[in-house]
Design a protein around this motif. Structure first.
Motif, PDB file in Angstrom:
ATOM      1  N   ILE A 169     -21.786 -74.066  32.552  1.00  0.00           N
ATOM      2  CA  ILE A 169     -20.985 -74.568  33.296  1.00  0.00           C
ATOM      3  C   ILE A 169     -19.447 -73.656  32.994  1.00  0.00           C
ATOM      4  CG2 ILE A 169     -18.921 -76.657  32.405  1.00  0.00           C
ATOM      5  CD1 ILE A 169     -21.720 -78.019  31.346  1.00  0.00           C
ATOM      6  N   PRO A 170     -18.633 -73.206  31.645  1.00  0.00           N
ATOM      7  CA  PRO A 170     -17.875 -72.400  32.414  1.00  0.00           C
ATOM      8  C   PRO A 170     -17.525 -71.084  33.224  1.00  0.00           C
ATOM      9  CG  PRO A 170     -18.555 -72.064  29.896  1.00  0.00           C
ATOM     10  CD  PRO A 170     -19.583 -72.649  30.602  1.00  0.00           C
ATOM     11  N   GLY A 171     -19.491 -70.372  33.590  1.00  0.00           N
ATOM     12  CA  GLY A 171     -18.951 -69.308  35.061  1.00  0.00           C
ATOM     13  C   GLY A 171     -19.510 -70.554  36.166  1.00  0.00           C
ATOM     14  N   PHE A 172     -19.583 -71.598  35.928  1.00  0.00           N
ATOM     15  CA  PHE A 172     -19.909 -71.821  36.928  1.00  0.00           C
ATOM     16  C   PHE A 172     -18.124 -72.716  37.198  1.00  0.00           C
ATOM     17  CE2 PHE A 172     -19.262 -76.043  39.364  1.00  0.00           C
ATOM     18  CZ  PHE A 172     -20.281 -75.996  40.532  1.00  0.00           C
ATOM     19  N   LEU A 173     -17.317 -73.073  36.435  1.00  0.00           N
ATOM     20  CA  LEU A 173     -16.289 -73.157  36.978  1.00  0.00           C
ATOM     21  C   LEU A 173     -14.744 -71.972  37.432  1.00  0.00           C
ATOM     22  CD1 LEU A 173     -14.997 -75.880  34.069  1.00  0.00           C
ATOM     23  CD2 LEU A 173     -16.020 -76.241  36.370  1.00  0.00           C
ATOM     24  N   GLU A 174     -15.848 -71.257  36.798  1.00  0.00           N
ATOM     25  CA  GLU A 174     -14.636 -69.799  37.249  1.00  0.00           C
ATOM     26  C   GLU A 174     -15.067 -69.774  39.193  1.00  0.00           C
ATOM     27  OE1 GLU A 174     -13.495 -65.351  35.588  1.00  0.00           O
ATOM     28  OE2 GLU A 174     -15.355 -66.139  36.066  1.00  0.00           O
ATOM     29  N   LYS A 184     -16.417 -62.153  29.500  1.00  0.00           N
ATOM     30  CA  LYS A 184     -17.401 -61.854  30.100  1.00  0.00           C
ATOM     31  C   LYS A 184     -19.002 -62.654  30.308  1.00  0.00           C
ATOM     32  CE  LYS A 184     -19.659 -57.509  31.955  1.00  0.00           C
ATOM     33  NZ  LYS A 184     -19.084 -55.305  31.706  1.00  0.00           N
ATOM     34  N   MET A 185     -19.109 -62.894  29.139  1.00  0.00           N
ATOM     35  CA  MET A 185     -20.649 -63.470  28.176  1.00  0.00           C
ATOM     36  C   MET A 185     -20.372 -64.287  29.368  1.00  0.00           C
ATOM     37  SD  MET A 185     -20.900 -65.303  24.849  1.00  0.00           S
ATOM     38  CE  MET A 185     -20.652 -66.155  25.198  1.00  0.00           C
ATOM     39  N   PHE A 186     -19.777 -65.115  29.776  1.00  0.00           N
ATOM     40  CA  PHE A 186     -20.270 -66.193  30.763  1.00  0.00           C
ATOM     41  C   PHE A 186     -20.427 -65.999  32.447  1.00  0.00           C
ATOM     42  CE2 PHE A 186     -17.702 -68.186  26.727  1.00  0.00           C
ATOM     43  CZ  PHE A 186     -19.380 -69.462  26.511  1.00  0.00           C
ATOM     44  N   ARG A 187     -20.055 -65.134  32.329  1.00  0.00           N
ATOM     45  CA  ARG A 187     -20.153 -64.178  33.716  1.00  0.00           C
ATOM     46  C   ARG A 187     -21.867 -64.371  34.082  1.00  0.00           C
ATOM     47  NH1 ARG A 187     -15.063 -60.888  33.712  1.00  0.00           N
ATOM     48  NH2 ARG A 187     -13.453 -62.919  34.232  1.00  0.00           N
ATOM     49  N   VAL A 188     -22.090 -63.269  33.368  1.00  0.00           N
ATOM     50  CA  VAL A 188     -23.430 -63.005  32.929  1.00  0.00           C
ATOM     51  C   VAL A 188     -24.232 -63.892  32.982  1.00  0.00           C
ATOM     52  CG1 VAL A 188     -25.093 -61.644  31.860  1.00  0.00           C
ATOM     53  CG2 VAL A 188     -22.734 -60.566  31.538  1.00  0.00           C
TER      54      VAL A 188
END
Length: 211
Positions: A169-174, A184-188
C-alpha cells in the motif's frame, strides 16, 4: 503465453540498446523499423499475440465465472460474449494512453490483490486440504457445509489477503501521488508487488491457526 511474454520483454529491452531509449509500445516501435514486409509481419505478430494471449487470459476466467453464477442460463459462449460487451463498455483503450500508469499503476496495483487470492486458493487446496474437495459443499450455502466457515466467510483467507496487500500500500499510494517520499524499501516492495503479496498471503494462510 510464455513465448509471447519473453518476446515482449526481450524486444523492449533491446530497444534501449538499439535506439538509446526504451520503447514499450509495439505500435510506436513499428515507426522505428523499416521495410514494408517487416511491418506487415510485426502487425501480424501483434494480432496473433492479442488473440492467443490477451483474449485467452482475459475472457476465459470471467466467462467461466458467469457460467458458475448461473449455470442454467449461461453457456461458455454466452459468458464470453457478455464479457466482450462489458469489456468494451469499460473503454479499455484509455488505459494504455500512458504506459507508465497502465503498467506500474493499473497492472501492478491489481496484481497485488489478485495474486494473494490465487495463492490462498492454492495453499488451501494443496497444503491444507491435500487436494481433496467435497464438491457438493462447494455449491451449498448450508451452515453445516464444510466451506461455510464463519457466517459464510473464511476469516483466515480474508486476513491473509490483508496481510499480503498491506506491504504494497505505501508504494501504491506514492505511485498515485497520495503520499510522497516513502522509504525506498516500500518502492522496492511495490515494484515486486505480485510476488511479495502473493507469497506473504499464501504463507500466512498456510500457517494460520484459524484456517
Amino acid at each position: 503465453m510464455g513465448a509471447f511474454t519473453f518476446v515482449g520483454v526481450a524486444v523492449t529491452s533491446s530497444t534501449g540498446v538499439i535506439f538509446g531509449h526504451v520503447i514499450s509500445n509495439p505500435i510506436d516501435l513499428l515507426a522505428h523499423i523499416g521495410g514494408f514486409t517487416t511491418k506487415v509481419l510485426a502487425i501480424f505478430g501483434i494480432i496473433l499475440a492479442t488473440v492467443t494471449t490477451n483474449v485467452a487470459a482475459n475472457v476465459v476466467a470471467p466467462a467461466n465465472a458467469l457460467v458458475n453464477l448461473s449455470p442454467s442460463y449461461f453457456t461458455f459462449n454466452r459468458g464470453a460474449l457478455l464479457t466482450a460487451v462489458i469489456g468494451i463498455l469499460f473503454q479499455p483503450w484509455k488505459l494504455p494512453s500512458s504506459s507508465e500508469s497502465f503498467v506500474y499503476t493499473w497492472l501492478v496495483g491489481y496484481s497485488a490483490v489478485l495474486g494473494p487470492i490465487g495463492c490462498v486458493m492454492v495453499a488451501d487446496y494443496h497444503f491444507i486440504r491435500k487436494r481433496e474437495l467435497i464438491v457438493e459443499d462447494l455449491y451449498s450455502s448450508s451452515p453445516t457445509g464444510v466451506y461455510y466457515y464463519s457466517g459464510g466467510f473464511n476469516l483466515a483467507a480474508v486476513a491473509a489477503l490483508v496481510v499480503g496487500v498491506l506491504p504494497v500500500i505505501p508504494g501504491f499510494l506514492e505511485k498515485v501521488e497520495i503520499l510522497s517520499n516513502v522509504p525506498k524499501m516500500f518502492r522496492v516492495i511495490y515494484g515486486n508487488a505480485w510476488f511479495i503479496s502473493t507469497f506473504f498471503a499464501g504463507f500466512f494462510f498456510w500457517v494460520s491457526p484459524i484456517c
